[in-house]
Design an enzyme around this catalytic site. Structure first.
Site, short mmCIF file in Angstrom:
data_model
loop_
_atom_site.label_atom_id
_atom_site.label_comp_id
_atom_site.label_asym_id
_atom_site.label_seq_id
_atom_site.Cartn_x
_atom_site.Cartn_y
_atom_site.Cartn_z
N ASP A 294 0.83 -1.03 0.09
CA ASP A 294 -0.09 -0.02 -0.02
C ASP A 294 0.87 1.35 -0.04
OD1 ASP A 294 -2.22 1.67 -0.05
OD2 ASP A 294 -2.97 0.67 1.79
C1 BGC Z 1 -5.23 3.29 0.48
C2 BGC Z 1 -5.35 2.22 -0.60
C3 BGC Z 1 -5.25 2.84 -2.04
C4 BGC Z 1 -3.81 3.54 -2.23
C5 BGC Z 1 -3.94 4.48 -3.57
C6 BGC Z 1 -3.85 4.16 0.08
O1 BGC Z 1 -3.71 5.14 1.01
O2 BGC Z 1 -5.20 2.44 1.74
O3 BGC Z 1 -6.67 1.48 -0.45
O4 BGC Z 1 -5.62 1.91 -3.00
O5 BGC Z 1 -3.93 4.55 -1.11
O6 BGC Z 1 -4.48 5.39 -3.68
#
Ligand code: BGC
Length: 754
Positions: A294
């Site tokens: 993530d």
């Molecule tokens: C979130 C993810 C998301 C990613 C990209 C992160 O902060 O936890 O779910 O896909 O950002 O935007």
């Protein structure tokens, strides 16, 4: 098995402690146990040919997933030319992405195409209801179709991979990301997860599919106290009973990628957690696709204090088979050096690159790097009439009628004057929720606009905002008198209450589960008028609606219903559409009950109804332990009666089956669709069992007066549980089978497994 599990956890944990302490060199990441799951990295001749042509720097570039900050310019193009951009996120539009793709293919040395990725969570340009709402439809083909619509739009706009479905199980509505998954029940959530993966990956329109990423592996939804990114403290049992099943379902549905959670499992951040990634995800679940971090979770290893520096963090992540680095830029910056210094095995880097190239291959980019960027198709696809209609159907199916005293709804012909009151009546942005994709709030039909379109001149509407929503402050008391005045002059009041889009979603934790601001006070003041009130709730989470329900004659949970949300609410209020949604998550009676869910385990002391004098029961002394609205609950404009359960036999063999059926009759005046639910309880087992657990359901369309039989075939797999050894286990003995319209109003029968 259990001992082996414990041993592996111990190795990972003790190593992390040493890294944080003084003995850094004695436990550097390179001295960790060798990476265990290198066996089945998917590849082919085309991928091998590309890989063999890449320099170490270019390989690291393939693992780099970043977004370009600010306006696109020469510095960005130069990064692509240098082969430092394997994938991009938040770059949208067929024209823009084609331009970037051409630079990658024609101007970088190796010419490897870029994989474009985006958060297509519940729609791209045409926004569907939030995933929690979609789950309330219990309509798997509709959910799959909704994902397919999103996939087609995203694909047409130059995107090949989405960060969805999010399948994190949550039983705590304080956690803002409860909005993004399918509720509290692992069985329903697993079916929804598979449907969404199929919808994205098999939209059925040639290369208009996109690759899906199931996230966030695993246990993120258990973030303590509802605070986002907080630690999770899950037992091995809860992990396996509750949190893993939807991931397994997504893997079984052939999901292309997995995103790792921000959180730490058993003390070890998921990015570094060998047990979770290598043993559970790759080993037990058999996932052999791409694993991505993530946002900056490699860098986060340092922030969380389990890696001493960014090099250690990078080594830890690549050693743990984390293939793609989102936003931290650590792989691109550090891996070549670490390989040259002998601190990282180049084989691991190669395997990670193979995974990235396999996604590009699956997306068709290796064969035809420009084929997926079609500006004409983009114009045709985005917000097409067909897509708008599909998301409206989804919104209609997802809304849940929670209360309807004296048939307040649908709105009777005699109603001529309606006061629409509330800070969300004219809301547009809030109807799209926290993950609006590329949705434009100006395309959203507000509830006020939807009502005006639906009723035309037949009803005279007035509008009053009622209160202000100023963060969580109690603002706008001076607006209440006007609202009350409007109510006094009306035949019916429609209150539109809820939360703003930023209040749930990522980072959207809330301690209070009462509607923000002065909304409850507004409703109480309007209720003083004695006028009939239908309240529509716009929210991404269950709020405590106890006072709302007390002051309303009807309550409709509309969730955050997307682009056509206002039309869908209006069609339900007019009676054009008979509500059929059922709650995928428990609505608490009191916020102190949280976490609350229907499938609680049997305990030594009884659950007593209401507020009981019996001290020796597992209940509260001040409020009931029952929720306001249970899992599976939802009303309709018609009523259904259920016969007793018929079993075709009193017992079944392990390799046999038993059929449980009920006759369901539509006893009202309008056609409807009922979600008939089957729950099972294992009466005696070696591990404490839930008092009931959803095991099946079926959707019955019933004309007025019509009776249909809902038939469920129970086989041994529906009777299994996670045993003492954490393996699926079946024990013979007696079982309760329950069938009904929700998790409480249930008919019951018993059978024996021989
Ligand atoms: C979130 C993810 C998301 C990613 C990209 C992160 O902060 O936890 O779910 O896909 O950002 O935007």
């Amino acid at each position: 098995m259990r001992n082996a599990v414990k041993l592996k956890s111990l190795i990972a944990t003790s190593c992390a402690v040493l890294i944080a302490g003084t003995l850094i060199s004695a436990c550097s990441a390179t001295q960790k146990p060798a990476n265990k799951a290198q066996a089945s990295v998917p590849t082919n001749a085309q991928i091998e040919a590309i890989l063999s042509n890449l320099t170490l720097e270019e390989k690291a570039g393939q693992l780099n997933l970043i977004n370009f900050e600010g306006e696109l310019g020469e510095e960005h193009y130069e990064m692509i030319r240098q082969g430092k951009v394997g994938s991009l996120l938040k770059s949208n539009g067929a024209a823009q992405n084609l331009k970037l793709q051409k630079i990658a293919v024609e101007q970088s040395r190796a010419g490897v195409p870029i994989l474009f990725q985006e958060d297509v969570i519940h729609g791209y340009k045409t926004i569907a209801p939030i995933p929690l709402a979609e789950a309330a439809s219990w309509d798997l083909p509709a959910i799959q179709h909704s994902a397919a619509v999103a996939a087609r739009e995203a694909s047409a706009a130059g995107i090949q991979l989405t960060y969805a479905p999010m399948v994190d199980m949550s039983r705590d509505p304080r956690w803002g990301r409860i909005i993004e998954a399918a509720g509290e029940d692992p069985y329903l959530a697993s079916l929804v997860a598979a449907a969404r993966v199929k919808g994205f990956q098999e939209s059925g329109e040639g290369n208009q599919n996109i690759l899906a990423t199931v996230k966030h592996f695993a246990g993120y939804g258990a973030a303590l106290a509802g605070r986002d990114y907080n630690i999770q403290d899950l037992s091995e049992r809860e992990l396996r009973e509750v949190h893993l099943p939807p991931f397994k379902a997504a893997v079984d549905a052939d999901v292309a990628a997995v995103m790792i959670a921000y959180t730490a499992h058993d003390g070890v951040p998921l990015t570094a957690n060998e047990y979770m990634v290598q043993d559970v995800l790759q080993g037990e679940l058999g996932f052999n696709g791409l694993i991505m971090t993530d946002w900056a979770t490699i860098y986060n290893l340092e922030r969380a204090g389990v890696s001493a520096n960014e090099e250690d963090a990078t080594i830890t992540a690549i050693n743990n088979n984390i293939h793609m680095d989102m936003a931290a830029k650590k792989y691109v910056e550090l891996l070549p050096k670490l390989v040259r210094e002998g601190k990282v095995d180049e084989q691991l880097v190669d395997d990670a690159v193979r995974q990235v190239l396999m996604l590009k291959y699956k997306a068709g980019l290796l064969d035809d790097p420009y084929g997926r960027f079609d500006v004409e198709l983009e114009k045709k696809e985005l917000l097409s009439a067909e897509n708008v209609e599909a998301t409206k159907q989804m919104a209609l199916k997802s809304m849940v009628l929670l209360k309807n005293s004296d048939n307040t709804l649908p709105i009777a012909d005699s109603v001529k004057k309606v006061a629409v009151i509330g800070p969300f009546a004219k809301a547009q942005k809030d109807l799209m929720g926290w993950w609006p994709g590329l949705g434009d709030e100006n395309d959203v039909v507000s509830i006020m606009a939807g009502l005006e379109q639906e009723f035309g001149d037949s009803i005279e509407f007035t509008y009053a905002q009622g209160v202000e929503i100023d963060r969580f402050n109690k603002a706008g008391a001076d607006l209440i008198p006007e609202a009350v005045k409007n109510a006094e002059a009306a035949d019916l009041v429609i209150m539109v209450l809820g939360e703003q889009e930023w209040m749930s979603g990522e980072g959207g934790g809330t301690a209070s589960l009462h509607l923000p601001g002065l909304q409850e006070q507004l409703l109480a003041a309007v209720a003083e008028t004695g006028k009939p009130i239908a309240t529509v709730i716009v929210s991404g989470r269950p709020y405590v609606l106890t006072d709302v329900a007390n002051h309303s004659d009807a309550v409709l949970q509309a969730w955050m219903p997307g682009t056509t949300g206002g039309n869908a609410v209006a069609e339900i209020l007019s009676g054009k559409f008979n509500p059929q949604g059922k709650l995928p998550v428990t609505f608490p009676y009191h916020q102190g009950q949280v976490p609350i869910f229907y499938s609680y385990k049997k305990t030594s002391h009884p659950f007593m109804e209401g507020v009981t004098e019996d001290r020796y029961s597992t209940t509260y002394r001040d409020v009931q332990h029952e929720p306001l609205y249970p899992f599976g609950f939802g009303l309709s404009y018609t009523e259904y009666s259920y016969s007793d359960i018929k079993l075709n036999s009193a017992s079944m063999a392990l390799d046999g089956s038993i059929v449980a059926s009920v006759d369901v009759t539509n006893t009202g005046d309008v056609a409807g669709r009922e979600v008939v639910q089957l729950y099972i309880h294992d009466k005696v087992a070696s591990v404490t069992q839930p008092v009931k657990l959803l095991k099946d359901f079926t959707l019955l369309e019933l004309a007025p007066g019509e009776t249909k039989t809902a038939e469920f075939t129970i086989t041994a797999d529906k009777l299994s549980f996670i045993g003492i050894d954490y393996q699926p286990t079946i024990e013979s003995g007696d079982f309760d089978v329950f069938i009904g319209p929700d998790s409480v109003q249930l008919k019951q029968a018993e059978f024996t497994l021989n």
